[in-house]
Design an enzyme around this catalytic site. Structure first.
Site, PDB file in Angstrom:
ATOM      1  N   LYS A  53       0.848  -1.209   0.000  1.00 20.04           N
ATOM      2  CA  LYS A  53       0.000   0.000   0.000  1.00 20.04           C
ATOM      3  C   LYS A  53       0.882   1.257   0.000  1.00 20.04           C
ATOM      4  O   LYS A  53       2.077   1.189   0.304  1.00 20.04           O
ATOM      5  CB  LYS A  53      -0.901  -0.013   1.235  1.00 20.04           C
ATOM      6  CG  LYS A  53      -0.154   0.021   2.558  1.00 20.04           C
ATOM      7  CD  LYS A  53      -1.079  -0.264   3.731  1.00 20.04           C
ATOM      8  CE  LYS A  53      -0.306  -0.280   5.048  1.00 20.04           C
ATOM      9  NZ  LYS A  53      -1.145  -0.748   6.171  1.00 20.04           N
ATOM     10  N   ARG A  66     -11.652   0.310  13.892  1.00 21.11           N
ATOM     11  CA  ARG A  66     -11.620   1.124  12.680  1.00 21.11           C
ATOM     12  C   ARG A  66     -12.258   0.424  11.493  1.00 21.11           C
ATOM     13  O   ARG A  66     -12.539   1.047  10.480  1.00 21.11           O
ATOM     14  CB  ARG A  66     -10.188   1.570  12.341  1.00 21.11           C
ATOM     15  CG  ARG A  66      -9.291   0.466  11.855  1.00 21.11           C
ATOM     16  CD  ARG A  66      -7.944   0.949  11.339  1.00 21.11           C
ATOM     17  NE  ARG A  66      -7.244  -0.173  10.730  1.00 21.11           N
ATOM     18  CZ  ARG A  66      -5.997  -0.141  10.294  1.00 21.11           C
ATOM     19  NH1 ARG A  66      -5.297   0.968  10.392  1.00 21.11           N
ATOM     20  NH2 ARG A  66      -5.440  -1.200   9.749  1.00 21.11           N
ATOM     21  N   HIS A  85      -6.888  -7.246  12.754  1.00 19.30           N
ATOM     22  CA  HIS A  85      -5.614  -6.510  12.832  1.00 19.30           C
ATOM     23  C   HIS A  85      -5.294  -6.212  14.291  1.00 19.30           C
ATOM     24  O   HIS A  85      -6.171  -5.832  15.068  1.00 19.30           O
ATOM     25  CB  HIS A  85      -5.750  -5.213  12.031  1.00 19.30           C
ATOM     26  CG  HIS A  85      -4.446  -4.535  11.727  1.00 19.30           C
ATOM     27  ND1 HIS A  85      -3.346  -5.190  11.218  1.00 19.30           N
ATOM     28  CD2 HIS A  85      -4.078  -3.231  11.841  1.00 19.30           C
ATOM     29  CE1 HIS A  85      -2.354  -4.309  11.039  1.00 19.30           C
ATOM     30  NE2 HIS A  85      -2.772  -3.130  11.405  1.00 19.30           N
ATOM     31  N   ARG A  90       0.353 -10.683   7.003  1.00 19.66           N
ATOM     32  CA  ARG A  90       0.400  -9.516   6.097  1.00 19.66           C
ATOM     33  C   ARG A  90       1.605  -8.655   6.474  1.00 19.66           C
ATOM     34  O   ARG A  90       1.530  -7.839   7.389  1.00 19.66           O
ATOM     35  CB  ARG A  90      -0.887  -8.695   6.250  1.00 19.66           C
ATOM     36  CG  ARG A  90      -2.181  -9.448   5.993  1.00 19.66           C
ATOM     37  CD  ARG A  90      -3.391  -8.529   6.166  1.00 19.66           C
ATOM     38  NE  ARG A  90      -3.423  -7.879   7.458  1.00 19.66           N
ATOM     39  CZ  ARG A  90      -4.019  -8.357   8.553  1.00 19.66           C
ATOM     40  NH1 ARG A  90      -4.683  -9.502   8.505  1.00 19.66           N
ATOM     41  NH2 ARG A  90      -3.986  -7.697   9.686  1.00 19.66           N
ATOM     42  N   TYR A 138      15.223  29.889   8.180  1.00 19.30           N
ATOM     43  CA  TYR A 138      14.093  30.657   8.719  1.00 19.30           C
ATOM     44  C   TYR A 138      14.112  30.743  10.249  1.00 19.30           C
ATOM     45  O   TYR A 138      14.337  29.756  10.930  1.00 19.30           O
ATOM     46  CB  TYR A 138      12.770  29.993   8.320  1.00 19.30           C
ATOM     47  CG  TYR A 138      12.441  30.117   6.851  1.00 19.30           C
ATOM     48  CD1 TYR A 138      12.226  31.359   6.264  1.00 19.30           C
ATOM     49  CD2 TYR A 138      12.328  28.977   6.065  1.00 19.30           C
ATOM     50  CE1 TYR A 138      11.902  31.463   4.918  1.00 19.30           C
ATOM     51  CE2 TYR A 138      11.997  29.068   4.720  1.00 19.30           C
ATOM     52  CZ  TYR A 138      11.794  30.317   4.149  1.00 19.30           C
ATOM     53  OH  TYR A 138      11.478  30.407   2.830  1.00 19.30           O
ATOM     54  N   CYS A 168      13.355  23.770   5.242  1.00 20.36           N
ATOM     55  CA  CYS A 168      12.496  24.605   4.393  1.00 20.36           C
ATOM     56  C   CYS A 168      11.662  23.705   3.477  1.00 20.36           C
ATOM     57  O   CYS A 168      11.762  22.487   3.553  1.00 20.36           O
ATOM     58  CB  CYS A 168      13.336  25.547   3.539  1.00 20.36           C
ATOM     59  SG  CYS A 168      14.615  26.446   4.440  1.00 20.36           S
ATOM     60  N   MET A 169      10.897  24.296   2.586  1.00 21.97           N
ATOM     61  CA  MET A 169      10.047  23.483   1.720  1.00 21.97           C
ATOM     62  C   MET A 169      10.871  22.592   0.777  1.00 21.97           C
ATOM     63  O   MET A 169      10.508  21.442   0.550  1.00 21.97           O
ATOM     64  CB  MET A 169       9.094  24.360   0.904  1.00 21.97           C
ATOM     65  CG  MET A 169       8.100  23.533   0.094  1.00 21.97           C
ATOM     66  SD  MET A 169       6.984  24.520  -0.912  1.00 21.97           S
ATOM     67  CE  MET A 169       5.857  25.163   0.303  1.00 21.97           C
ATOM     68  N   ASP A 170      11.967  23.136   0.251  1.00 22.08           N
ATOM     69  CA  ASP A 170      12.734  22.388  -0.757  1.00 22.08           C
ATOM     70  C   ASP A 170      14.189  22.166  -0.381  1.00 22.08           C
ATOM     71  O   ASP A 170      14.939  21.595  -1.164  1.00 22.08           O
ATOM     72  CB  ASP A 170      12.747  23.157  -2.091  1.00 22.08           C
ATOM     73  CG  ASP A 170      11.397  23.745  -2.409  1.00 22.08           C
ATOM     74  OD1 ASP A 170      10.530  22.980  -2.835  1.00 22.08           O
ATOM     75  OD2 ASP A 170      11.203  24.958  -2.184  1.00 22.08           O
TER      76      ASP A 170
HETATM   77  C1  LIG Z   1      -0.474  -1.667   6.879  1.00 26.39           C
HETATM   78  C2  LIG Z   1      -1.114  -2.932   7.288  1.00 26.39           C
HETATM   79  C3  LIG Z   1      -0.374  -4.121   7.413  1.00 26.39           C
HETATM   80  C4  LIG Z   1       1.129  -4.157   7.328  1.00 26.39           C
HETATM   81  O1  LIG Z   1       1.652  -3.703   8.543  1.00 26.39           O
HETATM   82  P1  LIG Z   1       3.216  -3.702   8.852  1.00 26.39           P
HETATM   83  O2  LIG Z   1       3.297  -3.287  10.265  1.00 26.39           O
HETATM   84  O3  LIG Z   1       3.809  -2.703   7.916  1.00 26.39           O
HETATM   85  O4  LIG Z   1       3.727  -5.068   8.590  1.00 26.39           O
HETATM   86  C5  LIG Z   1      -1.053  -5.286   7.671  1.00 26.39           C
HETATM   87  N1  LIG Z   1      -2.394  -5.297   7.808  1.00 26.39           N
HETATM   88  C6  LIG Z   1      -3.130  -4.178   7.713  1.00 26.39           C
HETATM   89  C7  LIG Z   1      -4.588  -4.262   7.899  1.00 26.39           C
HETATM   90  C8  LIG Z   1      -2.531  -2.967   7.473  1.00 26.39           C
HETATM   91  O5  LIG Z   1      -3.269  -1.855   7.423  1.00 26.39           O
END
Ligand SMILES: *Cc1c(COP(=O)(O)O)cnc(C)c1O
Length: 383
Positions: free
Chosen positions: A45, A144, A176, A232, A278, A325-327
């Site tokens: 992701k 969530r 999760h 995951r 700045y 700074c920004m850049d």
């Molecule tokens: C981002 C995410 C992961 C991966 O998590 P890591 O800590 O980067 O391994 C797994 N499951 C879900 C639902 C996530 O949102």
């Protein structure tokens, strides 16, 4: 591939993120060792946490990973096409009215954590004539997403009905962990037990589910009981630790995949008492050479790094001086000349600060340091 080859044809820019294939493959093999029988779902992701999802997805598939995951359905649609529909891909998030029909045509697995999603996906399956492959999300403690355990007795019969009518195939059941980075908390065990209860409820209803997945990197690393039949993994594949206070990436034998570097665009010799950047939040204590690094908060360099982190120029560590700074930002650069390479972060084994070190200075996590790296910084994919 040499650096020069990697640069060929890339847009001109004075900074770059070098993304290492061998480091990625090394981390993947570490994850596989730990996962044992469980399948690895590589989480790519947010453009693979800033590393470039097309390439990382390709590398994962080439290394034999069967499952990829992204957050938004839109990410899944784009990547599924870019990766020529290789492997399997799970979209973790979709909103009401999302183009589920397109997801079905592209063979994307869909997460279902609310009854509207179940209905919309079944409707799309009916319209398109393609059975939807779904992963049921159960909320065991994140609050969530997903069905609560209390809802399951009402939801399971609906799922069973859609499955019997051939509109959906229940491929996965997932949840999760909220505190996988806390080894003292009883919460992970409680979540795991709730997850097991959810698995039983589905089994009791006669619903076959191939993959049960609860663990992300933290679960895989530190809570063996959470591994089930799939894990995951995201952050550890990129060579960062989900919780450096438990174990650093180096301690776990992980290799950072991203190295961020830039060319110094200018240097200047200034007298003691020179205010820098700045707000003049820093003033030089002695005559010194300053160098200007062409990366700023628009590229994801945290403004919190001001006067705090260190970079490497010519093998030496030098502090960041004044505000980001920004850049651009300014560093101490004794002996340096314009055009010299500055490394912001990379592998500690190569003597660089890590993205996790930056995170510690900036009161955040390594995930945020790499995933916020701006799109204008080119990624170079190297061996
Ligand atoms: C981002 C995410 C992961 C991966 O998590 P890591 O800590 O980067 O391994 C797994 N499951 C879900 C639902 C996530 O949102």
């Amino acid at each position: 591939m040499s650096l020069k080859d990697a640069y060929n044809g890339e847009p001109h820019f004075p900074s770059r993120a070098l993304i290492s294939r061998s480091a990625f493959e090394h981390n993947l093999s570490k994850a596989r060792e730990l996962a044992g029988e469980a399948q690895i779902m590589a989480v790519i992701k947010a453009d693979a946490y800033g590393h470039g999802a097309e390439k990382i997805g390709e590398w994962a598939l080439d290394a034999g990973v069967e499952w990829l995951a992204v957050a938004q359905l839109g990410e899944a649609i784009a990547l599924r096409k870019a990766l020529h529909e290789r492997g399997r891909m799970l979209a973790l998030i979709a909103e009401p009215g999302a183009p589920f029909w397109e997801a079905l045509e592209l063979g994307i697995d869909l997460s279902v954590g609310a009854s509207w999603a179940l209905d919309e996906i079944a409707f799309a399956a009916n319209e398109s004539g393609i059975r939807a492959r779904v992963h049921i999300e159960v909320d065991t403690g994140m609050a969530r997403g997903g069905f609560s355990l209390a809802e399951l007795p009402d939801i399971i019969p609906m799922i069973a009905e859609y499955a019997q009518s051939g509109l959906i195939e229940t491929v996965g059941l997932w949840s999760h962990l909220a505190l996988a980075d806390d080894l003292q908390s009883p919460e992970t065990q409680r979540q795991t037990e709730d997850f097991e209860r959810a698995c039983e409820l589905f089994a009791d209803a006669g619903i076959d589910i191939e993959f049960h997945h609860l663990a992300a990197s933290g679960g895989l690393l530190w809570h063996p009981r959470t591994r089930f039949s799939m894990v995951r993994t995201g952050i550890m594949l990129y060579g960062l630790s989900p919780a450096p206070e438990i174990a650093t990436a180096e301690e776990m034998g992980l290799e950072p995949v991203m190295r961020l570097e830039a060319d110094l665009v200018s240097v200047r010799d200034v007298p003691a008492g020179t205010g820098v950047s700045y707000g003049h939040t820093a003033t030089t204590q002695e005559p010194m050479r300053l160098g200007t690094v062409p990366l700023g908060y628009a590229d994801g360099i945290p403004r919190h790094a001001s006067n705090s982190v260190e970079v490497v120029i010519g093998g030496q560590r030098h502090g960041l001086i004044g505000r980001v700074c920004m850049d651009q930002f300014v560093v101490a650069a004794p002996g340096a000349v314009a055009g010299d390479t500055v490394t912001l972060f990379g592998a500690s084994a190569s003597g660089f600060p890590t993205a996790d070190d930056w995170a510690q200075h900036c009161d955040t996590i390594g995930y945020e340091i790499v995933s916020r790296l701006g799109t204008r910084v080119p990624r170079y994919f190297v061996d």
